[in-house]
Motif scaffolding. Structure first.
Motif, PDB file in Angstrom:
ATOM      1  N   ALA A  27     -14.179  12.569  11.438  1.00 52.67           N
ATOM      2  CA  ALA A  27     -14.641  11.191  11.592  1.00 52.67           C
ATOM      3  C   ALA A  27     -14.131  10.337  10.437  1.00 52.67           C
ATOM      4  O   ALA A  27     -13.686   9.202  10.642  1.00 52.67           O
ATOM      5  N   LEU A  28     -14.150  10.906   9.216  1.00 53.92           N
ATOM      6  CA  LEU A  28     -13.651  10.148   8.063  1.00 53.92           C
ATOM      7  C   LEU A  28     -12.158   9.849   8.231  1.00 53.92           C
ATOM      8  O   LEU A  28     -11.716   8.715   7.995  1.00 53.92           O
ATOM      9  N   ILE A  29     -11.398  10.872   8.659  1.00 49.92           N
ATOM     10  CA  ILE A  29      -9.959  10.637   8.873  1.00 49.92           C
ATOM     11  C   ILE A  29      -9.766   9.541   9.915  1.00 49.92           C
ATOM     12  O   ILE A  29      -8.936   8.637   9.748  1.00 49.92           O
ATOM     13  N   ALA A  30     -10.563   9.605  10.980  1.00 53.93           N
ATOM     14  CA  ALA A  30     -10.407   8.610  12.048  1.00 53.93           C
ATOM     15  C   ALA A  30     -10.700   7.218  11.521  1.00 53.93           C
ATOM     16  O   ALA A  30      -9.986   6.256  11.833  1.00 53.93           O
ATOM     17  N   ILE A  31     -11.763   7.096  10.683  1.00 54.61           N
ATOM     18  CA  ILE A  31     -12.119   5.765  10.178  1.00 54.61           C
ATOM     19  C   ILE A  31     -11.025   5.250   9.241  1.00 54.61           C
ATOM     20  O   ILE A  31     -10.598   4.091   9.327  1.00 54.61           O
ATOM     21  N   VAL A  32     -10.534   6.152   8.339  1.00 56.59           N
ATOM     22  CA  VAL A  32      -9.474   5.726   7.419  1.00 56.59           C
ATOM     23  C   VAL A  32      -8.229   5.317   8.197  1.00 56.59           C
ATOM     24  O   VAL A  32      -7.603   4.284   7.908  1.00 56.59           O
ATOM     25  N   ALA A  33      -7.883   6.105   9.236  1.00 53.13           N
ATOM     26  CA  ALA A  33      -6.699   5.765  10.037  1.00 53.13           C
ATOM     27  C   ALA A  33      -6.917   4.450  10.762  1.00 53.13           C
ATOM     28  O   ALA A  33      -6.003   3.618  10.852  1.00 53.13           O
ATOM     29  N   GLY A  34      -8.140   4.234  11.267  1.00 52.57           N
ATOM     30  CA  GLY A  34      -8.428   2.976  11.949  1.00 52.57           C
ATOM     31  C   GLY A  34      -8.287   1.793  11.009  1.00 52.57           C
ATOM     32  O   GLY A  34      -7.732   0.750  11.376  1.00 52.57           O
ATOM     33  N   LEU A  35      -8.781   1.953   9.767  1.00 60.12           N
ATOM     34  CA  LEU A  35      -8.603   0.891   8.769  1.00 60.12           C
ATOM     35  C   LEU A  35      -7.120   0.682   8.493  1.00 60.12           C
ATOM     36  O   LEU A  35      -6.663  -0.452   8.341  1.00 60.12           O
ATOM     37  N   GLY A  36      -6.374   1.815   8.426  1.00 56.24           N
ATOM     38  CA  GLY A  36      -4.936   1.713   8.179  1.00 56.24           C
ATOM     39  C   GLY A  36      -4.235   0.900   9.255  1.00 56.24           C
ATOM     40  O   GLY A  36      -3.302   0.149   8.969  1.00 56.24           O
ATOM     41  N   VAL A  37      -4.711   1.029  10.508  1.00 59.65           N
ATOM     42  CA  VAL A  37      -4.070   0.296  11.597  1.00 59.65           C
ATOM     43  C   VAL A  37      -4.145  -1.206  11.345  1.00 59.65           C
ATOM     44  O   VAL A  37      -3.161  -1.925  11.496  1.00 59.65           O
ATOM     45  N   ILE A  38      -5.322  -1.680  10.915  1.00 55.89           N
ATOM     46  CA  ILE A  38      -5.461  -3.135  10.793  1.00 55.89           C
ATOM     47  C   ILE A  38      -5.072  -3.634   9.416  1.00 55.89           C
ATOM     48  O   ILE A  38      -4.838  -4.821   9.240  1.00 55.89           O
ATOM     49  N   LEU A  39      -4.966  -2.754   8.407  1.00 55.89           N
ATOM     50  CA  LEU A  39      -4.680  -3.244   7.062  1.00 55.89           C
ATOM     51  C   LEU A  39      -3.221  -3.056   6.657  1.00 55.89           C
ATOM     52  O   LEU A  39      -2.800  -3.605   5.644  1.00 55.89           O
ATOM     53  N   SER A  40      -2.444  -2.258   7.436  1.00 53.35           N
ATOM     54  CA  SER A  40      -1.052  -2.027   7.032  1.00 53.35           C
ATOM     55  C   SER A  40      -0.238  -3.306   7.162  1.00 53.35           C
ATOM     56  O   SER A  40      -0.426  -4.081   8.099  1.00 53.35           O
ATOM     57  N   ARG A  41       0.680  -3.490   6.220  1.00 58.02           N
ATOM     58  CA  ARG A  41       1.554  -4.662   6.282  1.00 58.02           C
ATOM     59  C   ARG A  41       2.724  -4.418   7.231  1.00 58.02           C
ATOM     60  O   ARG A  41       3.260  -5.356   7.800  1.00 58.02           O
ATOM     61  N   LYS A  42       3.133  -3.151   7.383  1.00 60.29           N
ATOM     62  CA  LYS A  42       4.248  -2.861   8.280  1.00 60.29           C
ATOM     63  C   LYS A  42       3.720  -2.452   9.649  1.00 60.29           C
ATOM     64  O   LYS A  42       2.889  -1.545   9.748  1.00 60.29           O
ATOM     65  N   PRO A  43       4.196  -3.092  10.707  1.00 60.83           N
ATOM     66  CA  PRO A  43       3.719  -2.743  12.055  1.00 60.83           C
ATOM     67  C   PRO A  43       3.948  -1.275  12.395  1.00 60.83           C
ATOM     68  O   PRO A  43       3.121  -0.671  13.093  1.00 60.83           O
ATOM     69  N   VAL A  44       5.060  -0.689  11.902  1.00 60.55           N
ATOM     70  CA  VAL A  44       5.328   0.714  12.224  1.00 60.55           C
ATOM     71  C   VAL A  44       4.250   1.603  11.622  1.00 60.55           C
ATOM     72  O   VAL A  44       3.784   2.561  12.254  1.00 60.55           O
ATOM     73  N   TYR A  45       3.804   1.278  10.391  1.00 58.64           N
ATOM     74  CA  TYR A  45       2.737   2.073   9.791  1.00 58.64           C
ATOM     75  C   TYR A  45       1.459   1.958  10.606  1.00 58.64           C
ATOM     76  O   TYR A  45       0.736   2.950  10.786  1.00 58.64           O
ATOM     77  N   SER A  46       1.187   0.735  11.105  1.00 59.51           N
ATOM     78  CA  SER A  46       0.005   0.566  11.953  1.00 59.51           C
ATOM     79  C   SER A  46       0.074   1.503  13.148  1.00 59.51           C
ATOM     80  O   SER A  46      -0.905   2.184  13.472  1.00 59.51           O
ATOM     81  N   ALA A  47       1.237   1.540  13.797  1.00 59.65           N
ATOM     82  CA  ALA A  47       1.383   2.389  14.978  1.00 59.65           C
ATOM     83  C   ALA A  47       1.195   3.855  14.608  1.00 59.65           C
ATOM     84  O   ALA A  47       0.556   4.621  15.340  1.00 59.65           O
ATOM     85  N   LEU A  48       1.723   4.271  13.438  1.00 61.03           N
ATOM     86  CA  LEU A  48       1.593   5.678  13.055  1.00 61.03           C
ATOM     87  C   LEU A  48       0.144   6.012  12.686  1.00 61.03           C
ATOM     88  O   LEU A  48      -0.346   7.103  12.984  1.00 61.03           O
ATOM     89  N   PHE A  49      -0.561   5.047  12.053  1.00 61.09           N
ATOM     90  CA  PHE A  49      -1.986   5.275  11.786  1.00 61.09           C
ATOM     91  C   PHE A  49      -2.759   5.403  13.090  1.00 61.09           C
ATOM     92  O   PHE A  49      -3.698   6.206  13.195  1.00 61.09           O
TER      93      PHE A  49
END
Lengths: 387, 170
Positions: free
Chosen positions: B8-30
């Motif tokens: 669950a923690l990984i999922a939440i961190v990845a979810g935050l990564g999706v909306i906080l990443s500056r690069k769209p590709v990183y968002s997609a990978l998160f």
């Protein structure tokens, strides 16, 4: 003698008994899981060492050459020499590459190649984890490769790499559909997705009952592993080496290992689904023969794939995608419908199988006739020989 | 429970990564990481079939298509487009208001489900789900939910015809 008859299982039992002498119960589980995982992770590496040598020899003979013959007798240590070369090469990262993604891609592609081995039955009860969705798991893991290839192609910041990655997406997504349809036919006939059950229920190898599904799967599998004649993703004469053009040293090695690991895994899955897996004469009485039959059949499939690679020239990308959508998908769909109907017939299983075989041969004949006609028309339109 | 917290923690961190990443590709990978952890959670709920489908459909197809589009239109770094001169009220454009309202509604729905107990896990034990077997899902899907299932396939067919019509280019 009894010990030898089921050697691998008995050996595993002895091993577990031996380590339980000095370890608590949970530690035994952990050690055994780690060992099993280690063996599965080593499979792609072993596959690479064995198959690079085999491939060079086979392709060499097809091209009327000797193949490697300098390192060791018949050149069998060639793969080890190559591995050492790869290990000591300089690791180069392009200046404007996306470093995290660039470094993650080789790891992800290897993970995909290694995880496939978890559901492959080497013999009776010799399977990493007999998941109740085994066949679907194979497809799921295969789809991870697409992402890894796309990551590698994009992060390299190289036009050839990106074009290679785009080709991979088009190719893998197109050929996944006939592959899933042909796996679906087998699952339909068996009534289970467990790889163990699929092997157990093949009293006659499914390649003799469902030749259309078998051929479709093999063709789609060649495309999925990106080997000639479907090696558009790394067509040397067009886009240098495709998605891994910027990789060097061990990172290139991971792609290499994943490629050969996938080749062996795909052959092992073909063996499991269509060639009766570990079944063979006396395999029921002496399960130790099972893995032997399994390996022989797998190597046979690998040899056929190498043979195809050495014989046929490369497709053009539009021809290749058209072949997937206009030939393989319709044939596989009709086959699925026919098999589903045949399974509902109120007759013994052997008769059902015969009905399936007749339908399969009819589909094969119609497909080949239509292909031949369209080839003739094409030749006539362009004034080629053979019209 | 321990594994659940980790995933669950990984999922939440990845979810935050999706909306906080500056690069769209990183968002997609998160997003990919998020889907993979969700698949792990499905496995822990004994729903192996759902986990495999989650990987095939979301990780294998949807994330690949998102990545494909991002790479085609160029995956450069996003710029900060906030305008400090605008007042807070002027920044509330229609899409933002709609998004905020929908997020609040989702939160309210989850909270309501947790309070009334309809979201509790007691009703979904492994045995009730027949160990996540394909047969159990299939029998429910083709009897109780056959109409929504067929409607979804019609929707996909319409999407496919639309794509063909757009690609025809005549």
């Amino acid at each position: 003698m009894d010990y030898i008859r089921d050697f691998f299982i008995n050996f595993a039992h002895s091993w577990t008994t031996w380590i339980s002498g000095g370890l608590p119960g949970w530690a035994v589980t952990v050690v055994n899981f780690l060992l099993g995982g280690l063996i599965l992770v080593m499979m792609p590496v072993i596959a690479t060492l064995a198959l690079t040598w085999m491939e060079r020899k086979v392709i060499g003979r097809i091209q009327n050459r000797l193949g490697p013959n300098r390192v060791g007798p018949w050149g069998i240590f060639q793969a080890i020499a190559d591995a050492v070369k790869m290990l000591i090469k300089e690791d180069i990262i392009p200046d404007r590459a996306d470093r995290p993604v660039f470094n993650l891609a080789p790891i992800l592609i290897f993970v995909g190649a290694a995880m496939l081995w978890a559901v492959i039955p080497f013999g009776r009860r010799m399977i990493g984890q007999d998941l109740n969705i085994g066949a679907l798991y194979v497809v799921a893991i295969g789809s991870i490769t697409t992402v890894a290839v796309l990551m590698a192609g994009w992060a390299s910041n190289n036009k050839f790499a990106l074009i290679g990655a785009f080709r991979v997406v088009a190719q893998l997504l197109s050929y996944e559909i006939p592959m899933v349809l042909s796996i679906g036919v087998v699952v339909l006939v068996v009534g289970s997705m467990r790889m163990g059950t699929i092997v157990e229920s093949q009293w006659v190898p499914f390649c003799l009952v469902l030749p259309v599904a078998f051929i479709t799967y093999v063709l789609a599998a060649i495309a999925e592993t990106g080997r000639a004649p479907f090696d558009l993703l790394e067509a040397d004469s067009e886009i240098v080496a495709g998605y891994f053009v910027e990789y060097s040293g061990l990172k290139f090695g991971w792609f290499y290992i994943a490629e050969y690991g996938n080749l062996m895994a795909v052959s092992a899955i073909t063996t499991t689904l269509f060639l009766g897996g570990w079944r063979g004469p006396f395999a029921g009485a002496a399960p130790v023969l099972g893995p032997l039959y399994f390996i022989i059949k797998t190597v046979l499939v690998i040899f056929v794939l190498m043979w195809i690679r050495g014989t046929l020239p490369r497709f053009r990308i539009d021809q290749m995608l058209a072949f997937a959508w206009k030939v393989l998908v319709p044939a596989a769909l009709v086959n699925l419908l026919w098999v589903a109907a045949a399974l509902k017939l109120p007759v013994p299983q052997a008769v059902q199988y015969a009905v399936m075989l007749v339908g399969n041969l009819a589909i094969l004949g119609v497909t080949l006739t239509l292909l031949g006609q369209s080839a003739k028309q094409h030749a006539k339109r362009h004034g080629l020989a053979g019209a | 429970m321990f594994l659940f917290i980790v995933f669950a923690l990984i999922a939440i961190v990845a979810g935050l990564g999706v909306i906080l990443s500056r690069k769209p590709v990183y968002s997609a990978l998160f997003l990919l990481v998020n889907f993979a952890t969700l698949a792990a959670l499905y496995i822990m709920l004994q729903a192996q079939f759902l986990a495999a489908v989650q990987i095939i459909v979301y990780a294998g197809a949807i994330v690949v298509l998102i990545l494909f589009v991002i790479m085609l239109i160029g995956g450069g770094e996003l710029r900060d487009i906030r305008d400090p001169n605008k007042t807070l009220l002027r920044r509330l454009t229609a899409p933002r208001v709609t998004g905020a309202v929908l997020a609040l509604l989702l939160l309210a729905a989850i909270g309501y489900g947790l309070i009334t107990g309809t979201l509790n896990s007691a009703s979904g034990s492994a045995a009730a789900f027949n160990n996540g077997s394909v047969q159990a899902i299939a029998s429910v899907l083709y009897t109780d939910y056959v109409l929504p299932f067929e409607l979804a396939s019609v929707l996909l067919l319409v999407g496919m015809i639309g794509a063909v019509v757009l690609a025809k280019n005549e």
